[in-house]
Design a protein around this motif. Structure first.
Motif, mmCIF file in Angstrom:
data_model
loop_
_atom_site.group_PDB
_atom_site.id
_atom_site.type_symbol
_atom_site.label_atom_id
_atom_site.label_comp_id
_atom_site.label_asym_id
_atom_site.label_seq_id
_atom_site.Cartn_x
_atom_site.Cartn_y
_atom_site.Cartn_z
ATOM 1 N N LEU A 1 0.384 15.842 -13.266
ATOM 2 C CA LEU A 1 -0.658 14.908 -13.688
ATOM 3 C C LEU A 1 -1.973 15.658 -13.899
ATOM 4 N N PRO A 2 -2.639 15.458 -15.027
ATOM 5 C CA PRO A 2 -3.836 16.250 -15.336
ATOM 6 C C PRO A 2 -5.032 15.945 -14.432
ATOM 7 N N ASN A 3 -5.028 14.814 -13.743
ATOM 8 C CA ASN A 3 -6.183 14.455 -12.920
ATOM 9 C C ASN A 3 -6.005 14.815 -11.450
ATOM 10 N N HIS A 4 -5.040 15.674 -11.125
ATOM 11 C CA HIS A 4 -4.766 15.960 -9.709
ATOM 12 C C HIS A 4 -5.929 16.664 -9.017
ATOM 13 N N ALA A 5 -6.764 17.365 -9.780
ATOM 14 C CA ALA A 5 -7.884 18.093 -9.179
ATOM 15 C C ALA A 5 -9.234 17.504 -9.568
ATOM 16 N N ARG A 6 -9.226 16.301 -10.098
ATOM 17 C CA ARG A 6 -10.490 15.683 -10.510
ATOM 18 C C ARG A 6 -11.365 15.403 -9.290
ATOM 19 N N ARG A 7 -12.656 15.568 -9.454
ATOM 20 C CA ARG A 7 -13.588 15.339 -8.343
ATOM 21 C C ARG A 7 -13.523 13.897 -7.860
ATOM 22 N N ASP A 8 -13.775 13.716 -6.547
ATOM 23 C CA ASP A 8 -13.863 12.362 -6.001
ATOM 24 C C ASP A 8 -15.037 11.628 -6.643
ATOM 25 N N GLU B 1 -1.475 16.798 -4.010
ATOM 26 C CA GLU B 1 -0.391 17.773 -4.141
ATOM 27 C C GLU B 1 0.806 17.168 -4.867
ATOM 28 N N ILE B 2 1.129 15.917 -4.556
ATOM 29 C CA ILE B 2 2.213 15.228 -5.266
ATOM 30 C C ILE B 2 1.876 15.126 -6.751
ATOM 31 N N ALA B 3 0.615 14.792 -7.055
ATOM 32 C CA ALA B 3 0.195 14.681 -8.449
ATOM 33 C C ALA B 3 0.251 16.032 -9.155
ATOM 34 N N ARG B 4 -0.101 17.106 -8.433
ATOM 35 C CA ARG B 4 -0.043 18.450 -9.033
ATOM 36 C C ARG B 4 1.391 18.819 -9.383
ATOM 37 N N ARG B 5 2.311 18.555 -8.449
ATOM 38 C CA ARG B 5 3.713 18.885 -8.701
ATOM 39 C C ARG B 5 4.284 18.052 -9.844
ATOM 40 N N ALA B 6 3.759 16.848 -10.011
ATOM 41 C CA ALA B 6 4.236 15.978 -11.091
ATOM 42 C C ALA B 6 3.589 16.312 -12.434
ATOM 43 N N PHE C 1 0.854 -1.183 0.000
ATOM 44 C CA PHE C 1 0.000 0.000 0.000
ATOM 45 C C PHE C 1 0.894 1.239 0.000
ATOM 46 N N PRO C 2 1.434 1.633 -1.151
ATOM 47 C CA PRO C 2 2.413 2.725 -1.189
ATOM 48 C C PRO C 2 1.852 4.081 -0.772
ATOM 49 N N LEU C 3 0.538 4.248 -0.814
ATOM 50 C CA LEU C 3 -0.072 5.516 -0.412
ATOM 51 C C LEU C 3 -0.758 5.403 0.949
ATOM 52 N N GLY C 4 -0.553 4.288 1.627
ATOM 53 C CA GLY C 4 -1.312 4.005 2.840
ATOM 54 C C GLY C 4 -1.117 4.992 3.966
ATOM 55 N N GLN C 5 0.018 5.657 4.016
ATOM 56 C CA GLN C 5 0.288 6.599 5.107
ATOM 57 C C GLN C 5 -0.019 8.042 4.731
ATOM 58 N N LEU C 6 -0.521 8.275 3.538
ATOM 59 C CA LEU C 6 -0.762 9.636 3.053
ATOM 60 C C LEU C 6 -2.244 9.969 3.019
ATOM 61 N N HIS C 7 -2.576 11.201 3.401
ATOM 62 C CA HIS C 7 -3.929 11.696 3.206
ATOM 63 C C HIS C 7 -4.147 12.020 1.729
ATOM 64 N N LYS C 8 -5.397 12.017 1.297
ATOM 65 C CA LYS C 8 -5.694 12.259 -0.114
ATOM 66 C C LYS C 8 -5.197 13.625 -0.566
ATOM 67 N N SER C 9 -5.274 14.624 0.324
ATOM 68 C CA SER C 9 -4.805 15.966 -0.048
ATOM 69 C C SER C 9 -3.318 15.954 -0.376
#
Length: 209
Positions: free
Chosen positions: A30-37, A23-28, A11-19
């Motif tokens: 990735l076009p879907n970083h702000a896509r609605r849940d 933010e990691i996706a935004r810095r990278a 679970f590589p994201l298991g210790q991270l909150h979705k926010s």
């Protein structure tokens, strides 16, 4: 999942909150970083749920009644409604809004009550079947733990009691709204997911199903 699968799962994201993940996706870039849940049924895509069901199930309009047997209108098909639902009933008139409180599938009849907090919308517990325990075996029962009966619900404490090899009864500390047969119940102890099952029926105030 069983222990054999979980022992090989990461679970590589298991210790991270979705926010933080966003933010990691935004810095990278990735076009879907702000896509609605996604809170709908992901596999049907962006389409009306009733239209999707109509492709596979013939709609059979039927009667809407109160618990006292008074006729209140007609429904479009009993499969379009779930317990606790308010919208789409097409019932007007004076007083508080109407809510689905029960479904009589055999007679194709929908039952409704007025008021979001009507006592009939609440149940003290449930019976669940089709159990799966993550540890590979049932915990020692009876057990004080918590449960969720819907998406994003907070943990609801209570006591789980064994009925037979594949059925349990859970009595909640506080009655729960719209306990719906056919939906899942998941049991937790602190942050540990113990397992779950499918809600077979809800309990009544006198302890029966």
């Amino acid at each position: 999942l069983d222990q054999q699968a979980l022992s090989r799962t990461l679970f590589p994201l298991g210790q991270l909150h979705k926010s933080a993940v966003r933010e990691i996706a935004r810095r990278a870039g990735l076009p879907n970083h702000a896509r609605r849940d996604s809170t709908g049924i992901c596999f049907i895509g962006e389409r009306d749920f009733r239209d999707f069901l109509k492709r596979y199930l013939p709609s059979q309009p039927g009667e809407i009644r109160t618990l006292e047997g008074q006729h209140q209108g007609r429904h479009e098909g009993i499969m379009f409604y779930t317990l606790g639902q308010r919208h789409g009933l097409g019932i007007g008139g004076p007083g508080e809004a109407w809510y689905v409180v029960d479904k009589d599938v055999e007679n194709n009849r929908l039952y409704v009550v007025q008021g979001e907090d009507h006592p009939a919308l609440y149940a003290p517990g449930l019976i669940a079947a089709g159990l799966h325990w993550v540890a590979g075996r049932a915990p020692a029962l009876p057990l004080c733990c918590a449960a969720k009966i819907r998406y994003r619900q907070s943990d609801q404490p209570g006591i789980v009691e064994g009925l037979d090899d594949n059925r349990v009864r859970m009595r909640f500390d506080v009655p729960q709204r719209a306990v719906t047969p056919g939906q899942s119940v998941v049991f937790y102890q602190d942050e540990i997911c113990l397992g779950g099952g499918v809600i077979e029926t809800h309990l009544t105030e006198n302890g029966g199903a």
